[in-house]
Design an enzyme around this catalytic site. Structure first.
Site, short mmCIF file in Angstrom:
data_model
loop_
_atom_site.label_atom_id
_atom_site.label_comp_id
_atom_site.label_asym_id
_atom_site.label_seq_id
_atom_site.Cartn_x
_atom_site.Cartn_y
_atom_site.Cartn_z
N SER A 80 51.46 24.69 10.10
CA SER A 80 52.55 26.26 10.04
C SER A 80 53.34 25.43 9.69
CB SER A 80 53.27 26.05 11.30
OG SER A 80 54.34 26.58 11.33
N HIS A 83 49.17 29.45 9.39
CA HIS A 83 50.42 30.02 10.55
C HIS A 83 52.01 30.38 9.59
CE1 HIS A 83 51.09 31.01 14.13
NE2 HIS A 83 52.38 30.35 14.20
N HIS A 126 53.04 34.90 13.08
CA HIS A 126 53.42 34.62 14.07
C HIS A 126 54.84 35.13 14.09
CE1 HIS A 126 54.31 32.49 17.39
NE2 HIS A 126 54.69 33.16 18.12
N ASP A 136 55.52 31.16 10.61
CA ASP A 136 56.41 31.91 11.85
C ASP A 136 57.92 32.50 11.19
OD1 ASP A 136 55.50 30.01 14.72
OD2 ASP A 136 55.20 28.94 12.29
N MET A 140 60.91 33.73 12.43
CA MET A 140 61.51 34.26 13.88
C MET A 140 63.29 35.13 13.49
SD MET A 140 61.25 30.15 14.73
CE MET A 140 59.96 29.60 14.42
N MET A 178 51.53 29.43 24.35
CA MET A 178 52.43 28.49 23.58
C MET A 178 52.73 27.20 24.37
SD MET A 178 53.83 29.78 20.49
CE MET A 178 54.81 28.80 20.48
N ASP A 232 49.73 27.14 20.24
CA ASP A 232 51.23 26.61 18.85
C ASP A 232 51.51 25.64 19.62
OD1 ASP A 232 52.57 26.46 16.90
OD2 ASP A 232 52.72 29.26 17.45
N MET A 272 58.48 36.05 16.26
CA MET A 272 59.07 35.82 16.98
C MET A 272 60.04 36.21 17.09
SD MET A 272 58.24 31.73 17.17
CE MET A 272 57.59 31.75 15.65
#
Ligand code: DX5
Ligand code: ZN
Length: 217
Positions: A8, A33, A66, A35, A37, A137, A175, A68
Site C-alpha cells: 500500500s 495498492h 481502493h 488508497d 480517502m 477489510m 487489507d 474509500m
C-alpha cells in the site's frame, strides 16, 4: 491458488514517491495498492488523481485502487483514466452498486467491492457473480498501521465458500494489519491478494519482506 502481495503506497514516503514506486516495481509484489480517502467515508484524506498518475508513470505493475469515498459513481471513470487497473469501492458508500460496476466495465477496468469489518459477507451475495474481487477489510478503513482484526479470517472462509458456488474465480483480497506473521493464515483461508502498508515500508528491506509474505507457511 495464486498468492499476490499488494504493497500500500499510503505508507510510502511521498517526498520520494517515484523512488518508492520504482522500488516496489522491482520487487516480487505483482500489484500496487492505492488508497483514496475523501475525509467523509473515512476520517482521513489521502490523495487523488495526480498522485495515481505519477505512480502509473513509474510502474508497470497492476494498479489496485481502493476507493474509500462516498458516491464512488462520481469518480470511477476518472480513476480509470488516471491509470487504475482495478477499482474497488465500498458497499457501504453508495446506493448505486450496479451503476458503479457498469461504469468500471465501460471504462475497461476490473472491479472490486469492499466491506468494512462490521459488514457481514452475506450482504455481498447478490453481487458476487458481477465483480472480479471482494476486498475484506481487516481494520476500520482510514489509516495505515492499525492492528489486524481476526474476524477477517472467518469472513474470508465464509466468502470463499459462497463464491465457490456462484463465482469460483472470484479474487479475495484482505487489507489492514497484515505482515509475514499472519499472511499464511489468510492465504490458507482462501485469500489470494494481501495488502500490506506499514509492514512492507517499515521493514529494513521492503523487498525481502514481500518475499517473506509470499513464502509464509
Ligand atoms: C486502510 C487502508 C490500507 C492501509 C493498510 O484504510 O485501506 O490499505 O494502507 O495499511 P497497514 O498494512 O499498515 O495496515
Ligand atoms: Zn486499502
Amino acid at each position: 491458488m495464486q498468492r499476490i502481495v499488494a504493497p500500500s503506497m499510503l505508507s510510502a514516503d511521498f517526498g520520494h514517491l517515484e523512488r518508492d514506486t520504482r522500488m516496489i516495481d522491482a520487487s516480487a509484489a505483482e500489484w500496487i495498492h492505492i488508497d483514496v480517502m475523501d475525509g467523509v467515508f473515512v476520517p482521513n484524506i489521502s490523495f487523488g488523481f495526480p498522485v495515481l498518475k505519477s505512480i502509473r508513470r513509474a510502474s508497470s505493475k497492476f494498479l489496485d485502487v481502493h476507493l474509500m469515498i462516498v458516491e464512488p459513481e462520481r469518480y470511477i471513470t476518472r480513476f480509470a483514466e488516471a491509470g487504475a487497473d482495478m477499482i474497488t469501492f465500498h458497499l457501504e458508500a453508495t446506493e448505486r452498486v450496479g451503476e458503479c460496476i457498469a461504469l468500471a466495465r465501460k471504462a475497461g477496468v476490473k472491479v472490486g467491492l469492499s466491506v468494512r469489518p462490521a459488514t457481514p459477507v452475506a450482504e455481498l451475495e447478490r453481487w458476487l457473480p458481477e465483480v472480479d474481487m471482494v476486498l475484506i477489510m481487516s481494520v476500520e478503513p482510514g489509516f495505515g498501521g492499525q492492528s489486524f482484526m481476526p474476524i477477517a479470517v472467518d469472513k474470508v472462509r465464509e466468502l470463499r465458500a459462497m463464491a465457490d458456488q456462484v463465482h469460483p474465480s472470484l479474487i479475495i483480497e484482505v487489507d489492514g494489519g497484515i505482515s509475514a506473521s499472519n499472511a499464511a493464515l489468510l492465504f490458507d483461508a482462501g485469500a489470494e491478494v494481501l495488502v500490506a502498508g506499514s509492514s512492507v515500508f517499515g521493514a529494513e528491506d521492503p523487498q525481502v519482506e514481500i518475499v517473506k509474505m509470499l513464502e509464509a507457511r
